[in-house]
Design a protein around this motif. Structure first.
Motif, PDB file in Angstrom:
ATOM      1  N   GLY A   1       0.726  -1.152   0.115  1.00 13.04           N
ATOM      2  CA  GLY A   1      -0.009  -0.033  -0.014  1.00 13.04           C
ATOM      3  C   GLY A   1       0.723   1.313  -0.106  1.00 13.04           C
ATOM      4  O   GLY A   1       0.325   2.468   0.186  1.00 13.04           O
TER       5      GLY A   1
ATOM      6  N   GLN B   1      -3.340  13.108  -8.083  1.00 11.28           N
ATOM      7  CA  GLN B   1      -2.358  12.267  -7.943  1.00 11.28           C
ATOM      8  C   GLN B   1      -2.276  10.852  -8.954  1.00 11.28           C
ATOM      9  O   GLN B   1      -3.573  10.621  -8.950  1.00 11.28           O
ATOM     10  N   VAL B   2      -1.105  10.567  -9.139  1.00 11.16           N
ATOM     11  CA  VAL B   2      -1.116   9.353  -9.847  1.00 11.16           C
ATOM     12  C   VAL B   2      -0.078   8.375  -8.959  1.00 11.16           C
ATOM     13  O   VAL B   2       0.723   8.925  -8.349  1.00 11.16           O
ATOM     14  N   HIS B   3      -0.284   7.216  -9.179  1.00  8.61           N
ATOM     15  CA  HIS B   3       0.755   6.188  -8.752  1.00  8.61           C
ATOM     16  C   HIS B   3       1.564   5.960  -9.862  1.00  8.61           C
ATOM     17  O   HIS B   3       1.658   5.212 -10.807  1.00  8.61           O
TER      18      HIS B   3
ATOM     19  N   ILE C   1      -5.349  -1.604  -7.626  1.00  7.94           N
ATOM     20  CA  ILE C   1      -6.585  -1.621  -7.858  1.00  7.94           C
ATOM     21  C   ILE C   1      -7.106  -0.788  -8.964  1.00  7.94           C
ATOM     22  O   ILE C   1      -8.120  -0.927  -9.892  1.00  7.94           O
ATOM     23  N   ASN C   2      -6.264   0.416  -9.126  1.00  3.84           N
ATOM     24  CA  ASN C   2      -6.599   1.168 -10.439  1.00  3.84           C
ATOM     25  C   ASN C   2      -6.337   0.576 -11.510  1.00  3.84           C
ATOM     26  O   ASN C   2      -7.274   0.724 -12.552  1.00  3.84           O
TER      27      ASN C   2
ATOM     28  N   GLU D   1      -4.268   4.403 -21.903  1.00  3.25           N
ATOM     29  CA  GLU D   1      -3.251   3.696 -22.206  1.00  3.25           C
ATOM     30  C   GLU D   1      -3.368   2.216 -22.546  1.00  3.25           C
ATOM     31  O   GLU D   1      -3.093   1.939 -23.886  1.00  3.25           O
ATOM     32  N   PHE D   2      -4.554   1.812 -22.091  1.00  4.18           N
ATOM     33  CA  PHE D   2      -5.200   0.239 -22.600  1.00  4.18           C
ATOM     34  C   PHE D   2      -5.691   0.359 -23.906  1.00  4.18           C
ATOM     35  O   PHE D   2      -5.180  -0.137 -24.888  1.00  4.18           O
TER      36      PHE D   2
ATOM     37  N   ALA E   1      -5.779   6.805 -16.626  1.00  5.07           N
ATOM     38  CA  ALA E   1      -4.430   6.817 -17.192  1.00  5.07           C
ATOM     39  C   ALA E   1      -4.398   5.658 -17.943  1.00  5.07           C
ATOM     40  O   ALA E   1      -4.027   5.471 -18.921  1.00  5.07           O
ATOM     41  N   ILE E   2      -4.801   4.421 -17.004  1.00  3.89           N
ATOM     42  CA  ILE E   2      -4.320   3.290 -17.413  1.00  3.89           C
ATOM     43  C   ILE E   2      -5.426   2.915 -18.413  1.00  3.89           C
ATOM     44  O   ILE E   2      -5.231   2.087 -19.482  1.00  3.89           O
ATOM     45  N   MET E   3      -6.588   3.230 -18.052  1.00  2.00           N
ATOM     46  CA  MET E   3      -7.737   3.058 -19.247  1.00  2.00           C
ATOM     47  C   MET E   3      -7.222   3.629 -20.530  1.00  2.00           C
ATOM     48  O   MET E   3      -7.470   2.979 -21.765  1.00  2.00           O
TER      49      MET E   3
ATOM     50  N   ALA F   1      -9.487  -0.227 -14.242  1.00  2.00           N
ATOM     51  CA  ALA F   1      -9.341   0.231 -15.369  1.00  2.00           C
ATOM     52  C   ALA F   1      -9.473  -0.746 -16.669  1.00  2.00           C
ATOM     53  O   ALA F   1      -9.764  -0.340 -17.624  1.00  2.00           O
TER      54      ALA F   1
ATOM     55  N   LEU G   1      -3.090   1.234 -26.618  1.00  2.00           N
ATOM     56  CA  LEU G   1      -2.321   0.052 -26.729  1.00  2.00           C
ATOM     57  C   LEU G   1      -2.992  -0.778 -27.759  1.00  2.00           C
ATOM     58  O   LEU G   1      -2.594  -1.459 -28.671  1.00  2.00           O
TER      59      LEU G   1
ATOM     60  N   ILE H   1       4.041  -1.753 -22.189  1.00  2.00           N
ATOM     61  CA  ILE H   1       3.495  -1.427 -23.436  1.00  2.00           C
ATOM     62  C   ILE H   1       4.730  -1.499 -24.536  1.00  2.00           C
ATOM     63  O   ILE H   1       4.523  -1.829 -25.568  1.00  2.00           O
TER      64      ILE H   1
ATOM     65  N   ALA I   1      -2.289   2.735   1.715  1.00  2.00           N
ATOM     66  CA  ALA I   1      -3.558   2.996   1.082  1.00  2.00           C
ATOM     67  C   ALA I   1      -3.460   1.728  -0.073  1.00  2.00           C
ATOM     68  O   ALA I   1      -2.867   1.706  -1.087  1.00  2.00           O
ATOM     69  N   LEU I   2      -4.489   0.771   0.208  1.00  2.29           N
ATOM     70  CA  LEU I   2      -4.576  -0.252  -0.721  1.00  2.29           C
ATOM     71  C   LEU I   2      -5.760  -0.040  -1.998  1.00  2.29           C
ATOM     72  O   LEU I   2      -5.585  -0.276  -2.838  1.00  2.29           O
ATOM     73  N   PHE I   3      -6.639   0.679  -1.552  1.00  4.84           N
ATOM     74  CA  PHE I   3      -7.853   1.069  -2.199  1.00  4.84           C
ATOM     75  C   PHE I   3      -7.768   2.479  -2.659  1.00  4.84           C
ATOM     76  O   PHE I   3      -8.497   3.233  -2.280  1.00  4.84           O
ATOM     77  N   ASP I   4      -6.702   2.935  -3.171  1.00  4.92           N
ATOM     78  CA  ASP I   4      -6.500   4.264  -3.419  1.00  4.92           C
ATOM     79  C   ASP I   4      -6.786   4.642  -4.888  1.00  4.92           C
ATOM     80  O   ASP I   4      -5.858   4.313  -5.684  1.00  4.92           O
ATOM     81  N   PHE I   5      -7.989   5.109  -5.027  1.00  7.55           N
ATOM     82  CA  PHE I   5      -8.389   5.442  -6.452  1.00  7.55           C
ATOM     83  C   PHE I   5      -8.033   6.915  -6.757  1.00  7.55           C
ATOM     84  O   PHE I   5      -8.239   7.779  -5.900  1.00  7.55           O
ATOM     85  N   ASN I   6      -7.170   7.170  -7.839  1.00 10.29           N
ATOM     86  CA  ASN I   6      -6.966   8.449  -8.321  1.00 10.29           C
ATOM     87  C   ASN I   6      -6.811   8.437  -9.900  1.00 10.29           C
ATOM     88  O   ASN I   6      -7.242   7.699 -10.549  1.00 10.29           O
ATOM     89  N   LEU I   7      -6.238   9.370 -10.329  1.00  7.78           N
ATOM     90  CA  LEU I   7      -5.923   9.645 -11.844  1.00  7.78           C
ATOM     91  C   LEU I   7      -5.537   8.344 -12.307  1.00  7.78           C
ATOM     92  O   LEU I   7      -5.428   8.263 -13.862  1.00  7.78           O
ATOM     93  N   THR I   8      -4.766   7.559 -11.555  1.00  6.30           N
ATOM     94  CA  THR I   8      -4.072   6.576 -12.202  1.00  6.30           C
ATOM     95  C   THR I   8      -5.126   5.611 -12.819  1.00  6.30           C
ATOM     96  O   THR I   8      -5.071   4.973 -14.125  1.00  6.30           O
ATOM     97  N   LEU I   9      -6.339   5.571 -12.595  1.00  4.09           N
ATOM     98  CA  LEU I   9      -7.484   4.864 -13.311  1.00  4.09           C
ATOM     99  C   LEU I   9      -7.744   5.036 -14.430  1.00  4.09           C
ATOM    100  O   LEU I   9      -7.520   4.379 -15.520  1.00  4.09           O
TER     101      LEU I   9
ATOM    102  N   HIS J   1       2.789   4.118  -2.117  1.00  2.00           N
ATOM    103  CA  HIS J   1       2.987   4.233  -3.545  1.00  2.00           C
ATOM    104  C   HIS J   1       3.801   5.264  -3.748  1.00  2.00           C
ATOM    105  O   HIS J   1       3.986   6.117  -2.703  1.00  2.00           O
TER     106      HIS J   1
END
Lengths: 247, 169
Positions: free
Chosen positions: A23, A34-36, A134-135, B44-45, B40-42, A139, B48, A47, B30-38, A25
């Motif tokens: 946990g 923020q981003v991880h 989890i992100n 990227e996917f 971003a990865i979408m 996603a 790709l 990629i 923080a295990l369930f830390d939702f942020n802009l990463t989500l 990051h």
């Protein structure tokens, strides 16, 4: 596990040697968000691996394939077969989606297990498979939901919503609930498997001499590959289910 | 659970003022830390997916399908030409038969002619031989008669001599 009776020294000793940064990051600030960063960095590597190897192997295709081209043909045939089994005859347009899903998750999981990420030390947190966050898994699960909705709507139009009262209208709440549990289960299954495997390996490595974690690492390779397959198969199955003909 | 352990250990550590292990202040796990990463990865996917489709899935898929179609076509064309081949074979057999018949007819013809000639020549030769034989026989007869005649005259003389010699005078 009741930690309070343990002495301060034991706890501190455990904290020192465990080095398990669950946990934790590595944060970057982009605008107000923020981003991880560790997830982004490893996903870029994945990629790069995918695009690079695909470009090199598929350049100049020969009728009698070279080893690299043969491998990629095998992968493509595998993905096509998977899509065809789940979706049926109209599987063609979905091959890129299912294929990318499978390849991204597979290479992510195996990169987390095989590449020596620990060499690169981050100020906070550590590099690992991008799917241990989890992100990432959400996603990947959300586009799957969108995909099967899109498949059903584009094939059946508004008649797609008739499936909610099939086979009997009593099941309507359950069918609606399915639309939430499908992406939830997809994302949590992948997240849980990958994170838990990483944790097990790290804890074993930090507690026990070097040879013992190796079978667990092999198990991790196997299960992470299976998880990629399961995610892709389920995605294709949901799409196929939405596009299914009239009963 | 991990939060609890870390929180309690942190509390105990700071309380006893031992130096902490990490130099940076550990944040709350923080295990369930939702942020802009989500998103971003979408993004990227999706990128790709389009890139891989353009580089790998579509070109290689098309190449494989074309190769399969070409192989199937070749297999089918092979099956078709086997019919043609049979036809050609039959034609060839017919031609061979006709040619053989011709040859044997010509051969027979030639045989007949040559035997005829041969017999002719043989007959000629025989006739000649017979003629010569008859001639020779006739000659022989003549010579025989001549010798007999001459012998006769000599016999008469001889017998006279003999009688003269034998009968004492």
């Amino acid at each position: 596990m009741n930690v309070l009776p343990c002495s301060i020294n034991t706890l501190k000793g455990l904290y020192d040697i465990s080095g398990v940064e669950v946990g934790q990051h590595f944060y970057w600030q982009i605008g107000g968000f923020q981003v991880h960063a560790q997830v982004l960095i490893t996903s870029w590597v994945v990629i790069a691996i995918l695009l690079g190897s695909a470009t090199i192997a598929v350049r100049n295709p020969q009728t009698i394939p070279t080893a690299g081209q043969n491998f990629f043909e095998y992968v493509l045939e595998f993905i096509r077969d998977l899509s065809k089994t789940q979706i049926g005859e109209e599987y063609g347009p979905w091959v890129p989606f299912i294929g990318t899903m499978f390849l991204f998750i597979f290479v992510s999981n195996w990169s987390g297990a095989l590449l020596p990420w620990k060499i690169i030390e981050l100020p906070h947190g550590e590099l690992a498979a991008p799917t241990n966050d989890i992100n990432t898994t959400v996603a990947l699960a959300l586009p799957t939901s969108v995909a099967y909705f899109y498949a059903g709507l584009s094939k059946k139009g508004l008649g797609y919503f008739a499936k909610y009262i099939q086979p009997t209208p009593i099941l309507l709440p359950i069918n609606i609930l399915e639309d939430f549990t499908k992406p939830l289960s997809l994302s949590f299954r992948l997240f849980g498997n990958i994170l838990a495997d990483e944790l097990v390996v790290v804890v074993l490595v930090s507690l026990v001499p070097s040879v013992v974690p190796i079978p667990v690492m092999f198990l991790g390779l196997f299960t992470s590959g299976i998880q990629a397959l399961i995610f892709a198969t389920l995605a294709a199955a949901y799409i196929g289910e939405s596009m299914e003909g009239h009963h | 659970m991990a939060n609890m352990i870390m929180a309690s250990s942190k509390a105990l550590i700071t309380a006893s003022s031992f130096p902490t292990a990490s130099t940076t202040k550990p944040r709350k796990a923080a295990l369930f830390d939702f942020n802009l990463t989500l998103p971003a990865i979408m993004a990227e996917f999706l990128l790709l997916m389009f890139a891989l489709d353009k580089i790998y899935f579509t070109p290689l898929g098309k190449f494989m399908d074309e190769r399969d179609a070409a192989i199937k076509e070749k297999l089918n064309s092979v099956k078709d030409t086997s019919g043609e081949v049979k036809q050609l074979e039959e034609q060839a057999a017919a031609i061979m038969k006709a040619a053989r018949a011709e040859i044997s007819a010509a051969l027979n013809q030639m045989k007949k002619e040559t035997t005829f000639e041969v017999e002719q020549k043989l007959a000629e030769g025989r006739k000649k031989v017979e003629a010569e034989l008859a001639e020779a026989l006739a000659n022989l007869e003549k010579q025989k008669e001549e010798t007999i005649k001459s012998l006769d005259s000599q016999i008469a003389a001889l017998s006279d001599e003999i009688v003269k010699k034998v009968l004492p005078i």
